[in-house]
Design an enzyme around this catalytic site. Structure first.
Site, PDB file in Angstrom:
ATOM      1  N   SER A   1      24.343  16.550  41.176  1.00 18.40           N
ATOM      2  CA  SER A   1      23.401  17.172  40.231  1.00 18.40           C
ATOM      3  C   SER A   1      22.592  16.103  39.495  1.00 18.40           C
ATOM      4  CB  SER A   1      24.111  18.120  39.258  1.00 18.40           C
ATOM      5  OG  SER A   1      24.958  17.410  38.388  1.00 18.40           O
ATOM      6  N   ASN A   2      23.195  14.945  39.233  1.00 13.41           N
ATOM      7  CA  ASN A   2      22.424  13.852  38.622  1.00 13.41           C
ATOM      8  C   ASN A   2      21.343  13.341  39.574  1.00 13.41           C
ATOM      9  OD1 ASN A   2      23.299  12.778  35.824  1.00 13.41           O
ATOM     10  ND2 ASN A   2      25.233  13.312  36.811  1.00 13.41           N
TER      11      ASN A   2
ATOM     12  N   ASN B   1      25.350   2.010  36.974  1.00 18.89           N
ATOM     13  CA  ASN B   1      26.262   3.149  37.143  1.00 18.89           C
ATOM     14  C   ASN B   1      26.263   3.970  35.868  1.00 18.89           C
ATOM     15  OD1 ASN B   1      28.456   4.706  38.277  1.00 18.89           O
ATOM     16  ND2 ASN B   1      29.859   3.559  36.946  1.00 18.89           N
TER      17      ASN B   1
ATOM     18  N   HIS C   1      28.923   6.299  33.606  1.00 17.70           N
ATOM     19  CA  HIS C   1      30.333   6.654  33.449  1.00 17.70           C
ATOM     20  C   HIS C   1      30.423   7.773  32.409  1.00 17.70           C
ATOM     21  CE1 HIS C   1      34.630   6.036  33.706  1.00 17.70           C
ATOM     22  NE2 HIS C   1      34.672   6.183  32.398  1.00 17.70           N
TER      23      HIS C   1
HETATM   24  C1  GRF Z   1      29.044  12.651  36.464  1.00 18.02           C
HETATM   25  O1  GRF Z   1      29.681  13.132  35.313  1.00 18.02           O
HETATM   26  C2  GRF Z   1      29.098  11.151  36.502  1.00 18.02           C
HETATM   27  O2  GRF Z   1      29.027  10.551  35.271  1.00 18.02           O
HETATM   28  C3  GRF Z   1      30.455  10.934  37.077  1.00 18.02           C
HETATM   29  O3  GRF Z   1      30.590  11.916  38.072  1.00 18.02           O
HETATM   30  C4  GRF Z   1      29.807  13.053  37.713  1.00 18.02           C
HETATM   31  C5  GRF Z   1      28.903  13.360  38.857  1.00 18.02           C
HETATM   32  O4  GRF Z   1      28.303  14.607  38.751  1.00 18.02           O
HETATM   33  N1  GRF Z   1      30.659   9.573  37.455  1.00 18.02           N
HETATM   34  P1  GRF Z   1      27.168  15.034  39.763  1.00 18.02           P
HETATM   35  O5  GRF Z   1      27.658  14.752  41.174  1.00 18.02           O
HETATM   36  O6  GRF Z   1      25.937  14.242  39.453  1.00 18.02           O
HETATM   37  O7  GRF Z   1      26.963  16.495  39.547  1.00 18.02           O
END
Ligand code: GRF
Length: 191
Positions: free
Chosen positions: A14-15, A103, A105
């Site tokens: 989703s990010n 990255n 976190h």
């Molecule tokens: C996010 O919370 C990121 O910070 C962590 O894993 C999650 C990934 O979410 N490391 P998505 O795959 O972007 O939905």
């Protein structure tokens, strides 16, 4: 020449989608390739919708790094963003991209980082520890998990009624708001 950013993701992505959509009207930034360590990760479906080629490499490929470096060169990648990526980045890739890998976190480092601290494990640990705040940390990547220089942090409250799920939602909201902005800020100074 656009600034080429590779996105690495292990899960839902989703990010990744949020970042690509944020930059969609900014032609100076291009996302030529998405790289994963899981062939069934939902990020590949998102990649199709976003019309970005996505590739899966094995754990051994990531341990070694050479095949991935070849692909990154092929796509003329300038910068790497780990957006929910779970494997350690090998020295081969780190030395080819010095200070060019960041990255995100889902907690306030240096607390709640390191091996095994990902996804719901992090939110669970934060709640178990009775923390009243959590948030996000965006940092440079070095050879140790979650130990590179911190670039940016944003904070959210942890309430007594929070569960790992509700906390994850708050943290995701911070990620969606700030990660693209920080990427843009850094990338602009590197172009
Ligand atoms: C996010 O919370 C990121 O910070 C962590 O894993 C999650 C990934 O979410 N490391 P998505 O795959 O972007 O939905």
């Amino acid at each position: 020449m656009p600034f080429n950013i590779a996105l690495f993701a292990s899960g839902s992505g989703s990010n990744v989608e949020n970042i690509v959509r944020y930059f969609s009207d900014k032609p100076d930034f291009h996302f030529p390739v998405i790289i994963s360590n899981k062939s069934d990760a939902f990020v590949h479906q998102r990649a199709k919708t976003l019309h970005i080629p996505s590739f899966t490499f094995t754990k051994d490929d990531f341990f070694d790094g050479h095949k991935i470096l070849t692909l990154l060169k092929e796509y003329q990648v300038d910068f790497i963003v780990l957006a929910g990526f779970l494997l350690k980045i090998p020295p081969t890739i780190i030395s080819a991209f010095p200070d060019k890998i960041i990255n995100i976190h889902p907690a306030l480092l240096p607390k709640f980082g390191g091996k095994g601290m990902y996804g719901h494990h992090v939110h669970h640990a934060v709640i178990e520890a009775g923390e009243t705040q959590s948030g996000i940390t965006i940092h440079y990547v070095n050879e140790h998990y979650d130990e590179g220089n911190i670039i940016f942090q944003a904070v959210c409250e942890v309430l007594p009624e929070d569960t790992p799920d509700t906390l994850a939602n708050k943290v995701h909201a911070l990620e969606y708001e700030y990660f693209p902005l920080i990427i843009e800020k850094i990338a602009t100074t590197r172009k």
